[in-house]
Design a protein around this motif. Structure first.
Motif, short mmCIF file in Angstrom:
data_model
loop_
_atom_site.label_atom_id
_atom_site.label_comp_id
_atom_site.label_asym_id
_atom_site.label_seq_id
_atom_site.Cartn_x
_atom_site.Cartn_y
_atom_site.Cartn_z
N GLY A 193 0.78 -1.23 0.00
CA GLY A 193 0.00 0.00 0.00
C GLY A 193 0.81 1.28 0.00
N VAL A 194 2.13 1.18 0.01
CA VAL A 194 2.97 2.37 -0.01
C VAL A 194 2.90 3.00 -1.40
CG1 VAL A 194 5.30 3.28 0.24
CG2 VAL A 194 4.50 1.45 1.74
N PRO A 195 2.60 4.30 -1.51
CA PRO A 195 2.59 4.95 -2.82
C PRO A 195 3.92 4.80 -3.55
CG PRO A 195 1.56 6.37 -1.19
CD PRO A 195 2.18 5.21 -0.44
N ALA A 196 3.84 4.82 -4.88
CA ALA A 196 5.02 4.54 -5.70
C ALA A 196 6.18 5.48 -5.41
CB ALA A 196 4.64 4.63 -7.18
N GLU A 197 5.89 6.73 -5.06
CA GLU A 197 6.96 7.70 -4.86
C GLU A 197 7.91 7.30 -3.72
OE1 GLU A 197 3.16 10.14 -5.78
OE2 GLU A 197 3.72 8.24 -4.83
N ALA A 198 7.40 6.56 -2.74
CA ALA A 198 8.22 6.19 -1.59
C ALA A 198 8.46 4.69 -1.51
CB ALA A 198 7.54 6.65 -0.29
N THR B 293 -4.19 18.26 5.74
CA THR B 293 -4.58 19.30 4.79
C THR B 293 -3.37 19.89 4.07
OG1 THR B 293 -4.48 20.90 6.61
CG2 THR B 293 -6.63 19.93 6.13
N ALA B 294 -2.18 19.70 4.63
CA ALA B 294 -0.96 20.22 4.01
C ALA B 294 -0.40 19.28 2.96
CB ALA B 294 0.09 20.48 5.08
N GLY B 295 -1.00 18.09 2.81
CA GLY B 295 -0.53 17.14 1.82
C GLY B 295 -0.21 15.78 2.41
N ALA B 296 0.28 14.90 1.56
CA ALA B 296 0.61 13.53 1.98
C ALA B 296 2.10 13.29 1.81
CB ALA B 296 -0.18 12.52 1.16
N PHE B 297 2.66 12.53 2.74
CA PHE B 297 4.08 12.19 2.65
C PHE B 297 4.34 10.91 3.43
CE2 PHE B 297 3.49 15.19 6.13
CZ PHE B 297 4.18 14.63 7.19
N VAL C 167 9.25 11.97 2.32
CA VAL C 167 9.10 11.80 0.87
C VAL C 167 7.67 12.17 0.49
CG1 VAL C 167 9.26 10.21 -1.07
CG2 VAL C 167 10.77 9.90 0.92
N PRO C 168 7.44 13.23 -0.28
CA PRO C 168 6.08 13.56 -0.72
C PRO C 168 5.49 12.42 -1.54
CG PRO C 168 7.60 15.39 -1.13
CD PRO C 168 8.44 14.19 -0.78
N VAL C 169 4.21 12.10 -1.29
CA VAL C 169 3.54 11.01 -2.01
C VAL C 169 2.15 11.45 -2.42
CG1 VAL C 169 4.83 9.21 -0.78
CG2 VAL C 169 2.60 9.96 0.09
#
Length: 263
Positions: A88-93, A109-113, A137-139
């Motif tokens: 389930g880890v996003p591809a970016e990380a 609200t500031a984003g996902a990482f 790592v931004p995701v």
């Protein structure tokens, strides 16, 4: 406290304490001590530009990290990917988290990482030390789809009971305990209720049980797959590897389910 090898992954401990901090039922100094454990003071990597640094306070950076992940409206989950299973880890990380074996996914609200720990071991086997650095790592957004990956903690509890039976049968059939007495000891220790891990005092009983059992099962898998010398044949080694691989997968999913907090 038990040895580092049987304490839940740092991302798991961080996620559980962040939950109680956000709910106002845990104190920040207690959370810092629990997450740090026997490590050297945790550090924030260069991806945390502008964050307060240690100065004269060893734990300033870890305190900053805990404050970030427990801020209002923040969702978190510990993810434990393995080669071939991004969990389930996003591809970016995914690559960094798989190399580390863990990460903490955060969304607000500031984003996902993803927070990925880099651990450097030093010292001896009798007196080990660990240098831990967290990188951000931004995701892409993970919050809505992650529940479908791991399910809830009740489902994880049932899956772990099945995994325990699978592990016990696999090790018994292959007579692992005969050539690795420590595996037999770990199996016996699964019956223990209070394992002394640095979990929050208000953690729910099911979450504590799932976290404890999943961590023990992963330790057993580690011990049992450390040496194929006890297997009588290549087929036997493959059978053991396949069975224990499924146990490890169930345990990793369970740890994620136990830590999933959606705000």
């Amino acid at each position: 406290m038990e040895s580092q090898s049987v304490i839940p992954p740092r991302s798991v401990v961080l996620a559980l304490w962040a939950r109680d901090l956000a709910d106002g039922v845990a104190l920040l100094p207690d959370a810092v001590r629990a997450v740090r454990g026997d490590d050297e003071p945790h550090r924030l990597g260069s991806s945390f530009d502008g964050a307060p640094r240690r100065g004269e306070d060893d734990d300033a950076e870890l305190r900053t990290l805990l404050t970030i992940v427990s801020s209002p409206g923040t969702s978190t989950v510990a993810a434990l990917p393995a080669p071939g299973d991004p969990a389930g880890v996003p591809a970016e990380a995914s690559a960094a988290a798989t190399e580390a074996g863990e990460c903490l996914l955060v969304e607000s609200t500031a984003g996902a990482f993803a927070l990925v720990p880099s651990v450097v071991r030093f010292g001896s086997a009798w007196e080990p030390g660990h240098l831990v650095t967290w990188d951000r790592v931004p995701v892409s957004s993970w919050e809505r789809r992650f529940y479908g990956v791991v399910g809830d903690v009740s489902e994880a509890d049932r899956a772990l009971r099945t995994a325990l039976i699978t592990a016990t049968r696999a090790l018994a059939d292959l007579d692992v305990a005969r050539w690795r007495e420590d595996v037999g000891d770990e199996l016996a220790a699964l019956r223990g209720e209070n394992l002394g891990w640095p979990l929050p005092p208000r953690v729910e009983a099911t979450t504590a049980r799932v976290t404890s059992l999943a961590t023990r099962l992963r330790r057993i898998v580690e011990l049992a797959t450390d040496d194929d010398g006890g297997a009588a044949s290549l087929w036997q080694a493959d059978q053991r590897s396949a069975a224990l691989g499924e146990v490890d997968r169930a345990a990793r999913r369970a740890l994620a389910a136990a830590t999933l907090t959606v705000r």
